[in-house]
Design a protein around this motif. Structure first.
Motif, PDB file in Angstrom:
ATOM      1  N   GLU A 216       0.836  -1.209   0.000  1.00 26.09           N
ATOM      2  CA  GLU A 216       0.000   0.000   0.000  1.00 26.09           C
ATOM      3  C   GLU A 216       0.865   1.251   0.000  1.00 26.09           C
ATOM      4  OE1 GLU A 216      -4.354  -0.640   1.988  1.00 26.09           O
ATOM      5  OE2 GLU A 216      -2.657  -0.544   3.368  1.00 26.09           O
ATOM      6  N   TRP A 217       1.918   1.252   0.831  1.00 30.49           N
ATOM      7  CA  TRP A 217       2.801   2.411   0.858  1.00 30.49           C
ATOM      8  C   TRP A 217       3.517   2.586  -0.478  1.00 30.49           C
ATOM      9  CZ3 TRP A 217       8.264   3.059   0.779  1.00 30.49           C
ATOM     10  CH2 TRP A 217       8.668   4.384   0.993  1.00 30.49           C
ATOM     11  N   ARG A 218       3.955   1.482  -1.074  1.00 29.10           N
ATOM     12  CA  ARG A 218       4.587   1.590  -2.393  1.00 29.10           C
ATOM     13  C   ARG A 218       3.604   2.201  -3.399  1.00 29.10           C
ATOM     14  NH1 ARG A 218      10.135   1.430  -2.271  1.00 29.10           N
ATOM     15  NH2 ARG A 218      10.899  -0.483  -1.309  1.00 29.10           N
ATOM     16  N   GLY A 219       2.338   1.807  -3.298  1.00 30.00           N
ATOM     17  CA  GLY A 219       1.344   2.375  -4.199  1.00 30.00           C
ATOM     18  C   GLY A 219       1.195   3.874  -4.043  1.00 30.00           C
ATOM     19  N   GLN A 220       1.453   4.378  -2.836  1.00 32.46           N
ATOM     20  CA  GLN A 220       1.358   5.815  -2.584  1.00 32.46           C
ATOM     21  C   GLN A 220       2.595   6.576  -3.058  1.00 32.46           C
ATOM     22  OE1 GLN A 220       0.583   6.165   1.618  1.00 32.46           O
ATOM     23  NE2 GLN A 220      -1.371   5.088   1.491  1.00 32.46           N
ATOM     24  N   THR A 221       3.654   5.845  -3.427  1.00 32.33           N
ATOM     25  CA  THR A 221       4.911   6.497  -3.839  1.00 32.33           C
ATOM     26  C   THR A 221       5.221   6.237  -5.311  1.00 32.33           C
ATOM     27  OG1 THR A 221       6.274   4.617  -3.125  1.00 32.33           O
ATOM     28  CG2 THR A 221       5.807   6.316  -1.490  1.00 32.33           C
ATOM     29  N   ILE A 222       4.192   5.978  -6.099  1.00 32.79           N
ATOM     30  CA  ILE A 222       4.392   5.719  -7.527  1.00 32.79           C
ATOM     31  C   ILE A 222       4.920   6.961  -8.251  1.00 32.79           C
ATOM     32  CG2 ILE A 222       3.093   5.383  -9.671  1.00 32.79           C
ATOM     33  CD1 ILE A 222       1.604   3.131  -8.312  1.00 32.79           C
ATOM     34  N   ILE A 223       4.460   8.140  -7.862  1.00 38.35           N
ATOM     35  CA  ILE A 223       4.902   9.361  -8.556  1.00 38.35           C
ATOM     36  C   ILE A 223       6.417   9.541  -8.463  1.00 38.35           C
ATOM     37  CG2 ILE A 223       4.778  11.880  -8.547  1.00 38.35           C
ATOM     38  CD1 ILE A 223       1.800  11.621  -7.916  1.00 38.35           C
ATOM     39  N   PRO A 224       7.035   9.495  -7.261  1.00 38.99           N
ATOM     40  CA  PRO A 224       8.500   9.603  -7.237  1.00 38.99           C
ATOM     41  C   PRO A 224       9.191   8.429  -7.930  1.00 38.99           C
ATOM     42  CG  PRO A 224       7.625   9.198  -5.029  1.00 38.99           C
ATOM     43  CD  PRO A 224       6.467   9.543  -5.893  1.00 38.99           C
ATOM     44  N   ALA A 225       8.570   7.229  -7.927  1.00 44.40           N
ATOM     45  CA  ALA A 225       9.166   6.093  -8.630  1.00 44.40           C
ATOM     46  C   ALA A 225       9.134   6.317 -10.140  1.00 44.40           C
ATOM     47  CB  ALA A 225       8.427   4.806  -8.263  1.00 44.40           C
ATOM     48  N   ARG A 226       8.077   6.947 -10.636  1.00 44.55           N
ATOM     49  CA  ARG A 226       7.998   7.248 -12.063  1.00 44.55           C
ATOM     50  C   ARG A 226       9.045   8.313 -12.434  1.00 44.55           C
ATOM     51  NH1 ARG A 226       4.348   5.625 -15.455  1.00 44.55           N
ATOM     52  NH2 ARG A 226       2.871   5.037 -13.802  1.00 44.55           N
ATOM     53  N   LYS A 227       9.224   9.302 -11.566  1.00 49.61           N
ATOM     54  CA  LYS A 227      10.255  10.308 -11.800  1.00 49.61           C
ATOM     55  C   LYS A 227      11.646   9.680 -11.769  1.00 49.61           C
ATOM     56  CE  LYS A 227       7.686  14.267  -9.891  1.00 49.61           C
ATOM     57  NZ  LYS A 227       7.638  15.260  -8.781  1.00 49.61           N
TER      58      LYS A 227
ATOM     59  N   SER B 181      16.373   8.554 -15.448  1.00 51.71           N
ATOM     60  CA  SER B 181      17.449   7.731 -16.006  1.00 51.71           C
ATOM     61  C   SER B 181      17.143   7.272 -17.427  1.00 51.71           C
ATOM     62  CB  SER B 181      17.683   6.505 -15.110  1.00 51.71           C
ATOM     63  OG  SER B 181      18.124   6.891 -13.827  1.00 51.71           O
ATOM     64  N   GLY B 182      16.083   7.826 -18.005  1.00 49.83           N
ATOM     65  CA  GLY B 182      15.771   7.518 -19.388  1.00 49.83           C
ATOM     66  C   GLY B 182      14.929   6.279 -19.604  1.00 49.83           C
ATOM     67  N   TYR B 183      14.234   5.805 -18.553  1.00 47.98           N
ATOM     68  CA  TYR B 183      13.404   4.605 -18.686  1.00 47.98           C
ATOM     69  C   TYR B 183      11.930   4.962 -18.578  1.00 47.98           C
ATOM     70  CZ  TYR B 183      17.873   2.316 -17.799  1.00 47.98           C
ATOM     71  OH  TYR B 183      19.179   1.926 -17.863  1.00 47.98           O
ATOM     72  N   ARG B 184      11.103   4.056 -19.060  1.00 45.17           N
ATOM     73  CA  ARG B 184       9.660   4.206 -18.928  1.00 45.17           C
ATOM     74  C   ARG B 184       9.201   3.519 -17.643  1.00 45.17           C
ATOM     75  NH1 ARG B 184      10.119   1.674 -23.789  1.00 45.17           N
ATOM     76  NH2 ARG B 184       8.716   0.006 -23.092  1.00 45.17           N
ATOM     77  N   GLY B 185       7.924   3.712 -17.333  1.00 45.37           N
ATOM     78  CA  GLY B 185       7.328   3.001 -16.211  1.00 45.37           C
ATOM     79  C   GLY B 185       7.734   3.558 -14.869  1.00 45.37           C
ATOM     80  N   ILE B 186       7.761   2.688 -13.858  1.00 44.61           N
ATOM     81  CA  ILE B 186       8.118   3.100 -12.494  1.00 44.61           C
ATOM     82  C   ILE B 186       9.285   2.255 -11.990  1.00 44.61           C
ATOM     83  CG2 ILE B 186       5.839   4.005 -11.918  1.00 44.61           C
ATOM     84  CD1 ILE B 186       5.183   1.432 -10.492  1.00 44.61           C
ATOM     85  N   TRP B 187      10.235   2.930 -11.387  1.00 41.45           N
ATOM     86  CA  TRP B 187      11.444   2.285 -10.863  1.00 41.45           C
ATOM     87  C   TRP B 187      11.567   2.684  -9.400  1.00 41.45           C
ATOM     88  CZ3 TRP B 187      17.064   3.719 -12.836  1.00 41.45           C
ATOM     89  CH2 TRP B 187      18.001   2.983 -12.116  1.00 41.45           C
ATOM     90  N   PHE B 188      11.180   1.755  -8.521  1.00 42.45           N
ATOM     91  CA  PHE B 188      11.340   2.004  -7.092  1.00 42.45           C
ATOM     92  C   PHE B 188      12.820   1.906  -6.748  1.00 42.45           C
ATOM     93  CE2 PHE B 188       6.927   0.504  -7.358  1.00 42.45           C
ATOM     94  CZ  PHE B 188       6.284   1.522  -6.666  1.00 42.45           C
TER      95      PHE B 188
ATOM     96  N   SER C 207      11.706  -1.563 -20.709  1.00 44.07           N
ATOM     97  CA  SER C 207      12.586  -0.515 -21.223  1.00 44.07           C
ATOM     98  C   SER C 207      14.024  -0.704 -20.753  1.00 44.07           C
ATOM     99  CB  SER C 207      12.073   0.865 -20.797  1.00 44.07           C
ATOM    100  OG  SER C 207      12.208   1.064 -19.399  1.00 44.07           O
ATOM    101  N   ARG C 208      14.200  -1.447 -19.668  1.00 48.00           N
ATOM    102  CA  ARG C 208      15.556  -1.706 -19.144  1.00 48.00           C
ATOM    103  C   ARG C 208      16.248  -2.838 -19.894  1.00 48.00           C
ATOM    104  NH1 ARG C 208      20.020  -2.320 -17.522  1.00 48.00           N
ATOM    105  NH2 ARG C 208      20.917  -1.864 -15.476  1.00 48.00           N
TER     106      ARG C 208
END
Length: 642
Positions: A339-350, A355-362, A422-423
């Protein structure tokens, strides 16, 4: 089988007396969101090292904040300060694992022929996670004048906070703080009450001085915190929390707290097959684990509320080692992690886009807002995202709620699938390769100072993530991108050698490894292999574990052997190889074997042992939990069940 009774204090209480306390390691009492350290005498005088208080909600500038200590109490009588080093003590300290309440009884002869009898109790109520309560009862046989000094001790906290103190009335002080780096607001309060006779009190900013010569004096302290910028639902001011709890009879607070803990203990593992000592160890470790976990979703560092190692940031420790350990016992606690990871998707997407990738990178290390705080050598530990994805899927499978699927599981799985696609790079052989990474074996970075290509765990984990993302898309009525299907079918996977051993990565030549890496493909990724292949790889890589590695590697080796029918071999490995990681009379788990390492209590170590037993010894899973021996079923006098 040994019968354990819920009312058996000899099993559920950790009792230390006199000489036993000489080997004391400080422990932390936690209620899931806040933790406070206690000393041998529970309290400590103001000359002693700080008794830290940390909260999983208290972050600023990418790291957890050390808060002003509140349970330092100077008691001075006849010019002598109450301390372990002073006078002669006849002392008993008890930690009741059933309730998280620490008590102390001490007949203290401060000078020859002169004594005080002290009774101290401290606990952090689970029903009010922002608070803590301490009571100090003194029997002053000789009616000597006792000087008290208590308050909010600020020295170490100045490194993290700008502090302003407010007198909130005759019996409460409050601190209004701002983080030194980002100005994060934090509130702290301490309320007090004396009873037993006349006591003079003087207040100066963060410190209270008092005097009493009554034959019986009791001091009640209530500590409280508030984090105005957090999403925690209780928006009360710290001073209001402290003053409200102080007016509640302590017995009522204790009863409510015991009820909350009892609900958690009902589902705890009670494992007798390893012998009475190991059964007790497991109960101790589950208690300390529970003290660091909450249903409220927030960041979970490797030491939880015990300390600030690695800045208190979240690693794979939470998403793999803690999540899977708690999922079958306390699913509501486990669910808070994805649940907490779901709340931090925006910074993971940034993080991915940066780094030039698509999607979300925690990121390998995430702060309280989910932002990347990873040291450069570990940035490419992208395998973390495998465990985040698996946790999001497993939490949905256990919960079955469509809202969780749509709000948490699908956004996480689809974003991570897109990132890994993308990686990965399609090369001349027509297969997708993932190069320049670090797997769980961090010796690659720490000793060899390099990166590896096609780490087998990472590549097979990506395949598993894509498999789950495709299933999740079907359940969510979402289209499946053709790229997912292609990478799933064509990602490069290393083959076993003629000896049956699968290389850890494409350049692996048998070097020593820090921790379990390759063998994680068998659990929890369920790589299809014969029992012989699994055991060959377990033994091969176990022989290469370096001594500086953590306790979890032993747990995975033991788990896999147990699953392949070698239950006693696995259990013996689990018990014997855990011993070098344990510290002090409370059997605290340390990160490493080395006595120089002070990272206690290492939550992932406890999580690894629980996983070994749940998924290995009992071969349980989400759909098959009946074999798990739990407290509610095995304690004949467990309240509300028998």
């Amino acid at each position: 089988m040994t019968t354990i009774h819920w009312n058996d204090d000899s099993f559920w209480q950790l009792k230390l007396t006199n000489e036993e306390l000489s080997e004391y390691y400080r422990i932390v009492l936690g209620n899931g969101l806040v933790g406070t350290a206690i000393d041998r005498l529970i309290i400590a005088d103001w000359t002693q090292p700080v008794l830290p208080t940390y909260s999983r909600l208290g972050y600023d500038g990418g790291q957890i904040v050390l808060l002003p200590a509140w349970n330092h109490v100077d008691l001075t009588v006849g010019g002598i300060v109450y301390a372990w080093e002073n006078g002669v003590h006849d002392v008993t300290q008890i930690l009741d694992l059933r309730t998280g309440v620490a008590t102390l009884s001490d007949c203290w002869e401060y000078i020859p022929g002169k004594k005080l009898h002290l009774e101290i109790r401290l606990f952090l109520p689970r029903q009010q996670p922002m608070a803590a309560r301490l009571s100090l009862h003194i029997h002053n046989f000789d009616k000597e004048l006792i000087h008290f000094k208590f308050g909010l001790r600020v020295e170490s906290a100045r490194l993290f906070l700008r502090m302003n103190f407010i007198n909130c009335g005759k019996n409460c002080i409050a601190g209004d703080y701002r983080g030194n780096k980002e100005g994060t607001p934090i509130e702290q309060a301490l309320a007090w009450q004396f009873s037993g006779g006349e006591t003079t009190v003087a207040i100066s900013l963060n410190q209270i001085d008092a005097e009493s010569s009554e034959p019986e004096t009791e001091l009640q302290l209530v500590h409280a915190l508030s984090f105005p910028d957090s999403t925690y639902p209780d928006r009360c001011r710290a001073a209001d929390i402290a003053q409200a709890l102080l007016t509640q009879p302590e017995d009522k607070t204790l009863t409510e707290n015991a009820g909350r803990w009892r609900k958690l203990w009902a589902d705890a593992l009670l494992f007798a097959d390893g012998g009475p000592g190991f059964m007790r160890d497991l109960v101790i470790w589950q208690y300390f684990l529970l003290g660091n976990l909450s249903e409220f979703p927030c960041v979970t560092g490797a030491l939880g509320v015990w300390g600030a190692a690695w800045g208190g940031r979240q690693f794979w420790d939470a998403d793999f080692w803690l999540f899977r350990a708690t999922l079958l016992l306390w699913p509501d606690l486990a669910r808070s992690i994805p649940e907490w990871r779901g709340q931090t998707i925006i910074p993971a997407r940034k993080n991915a886009a940066g780094s030039g990738y698509r999607g979300i990178w925690f990121p390998w290390q995430a702060d309280g807002k989910g932002r990347c705080c990873t040291p450069s050598g570990y940035i490419k530990e992208v395998h973390l995202n495998i465990w985040v994805a698996l946790a999001a899927w497993a939490a949905f499978r256990q919960n079955g709620a469509d809202t969780f699927l749509h709000q948490v599981t699908w956004p996480i799985l689809s974003g991570i699938a897109e990132f890994f696609c993308s990686r990965a790079t399609k090369e001349k052989d027509g297969l997708f390769h993932i190069r320049q990474v670090v797997g769980p074996n961090e010796a690659v970075e720490e000793l060899q100072h390099t990166l590896v290509d096609d780490n087998m765990l990472t590549n097979y984990g990506v395949r598993k993530v894509l498999e789950l993302a495709i299933s999740c898309a079907d359940r969510s009525n979402e289209p499946v991108p053709s790229e997912w299907l292609e990478v799933y079918e064509k990602i490069f996977l290393l083959e076993p050698s003629t000896t049956g051993v699968i290389p850890e990565h494409s350049n692996y030549c048998g070097e020593g490894i820090k921790q379990a890496d390759l063998i994680l493909i068998f659990y929890p990724l369920e790589y299809p292999a014969s029992a012989d292949t699994v055991c060959r790889n377990v033994h091969y890589y176990s022989e290469r574990f370096l001594t500086y590695g953590p306790m979890m590697s032993t747990a995975i080796s033991a788990l896999l052997l147990m699953r392949e029918g070698k239950k006693m071999e696995g259990l013996n490995i689990l018990k014997e190889q855990s011993e070098p990681f344990l510290r002090g009379p409370h059997r605290l788990i340390c990160e490493c074997r080395s006595s120089d390492n002070r990272n206690i209590f290492f939550l992932a170590g406890a999580g690894g042992v629980l996983q070994a037993l749940l998924y290995g010894y009992f071969e349980a899973d989400i759909n098959h939990t009946a074999s798990i021996p739990q407290v509610k079923n095995l304690c004949p006098d467990f309240p509300g069940w028998k």
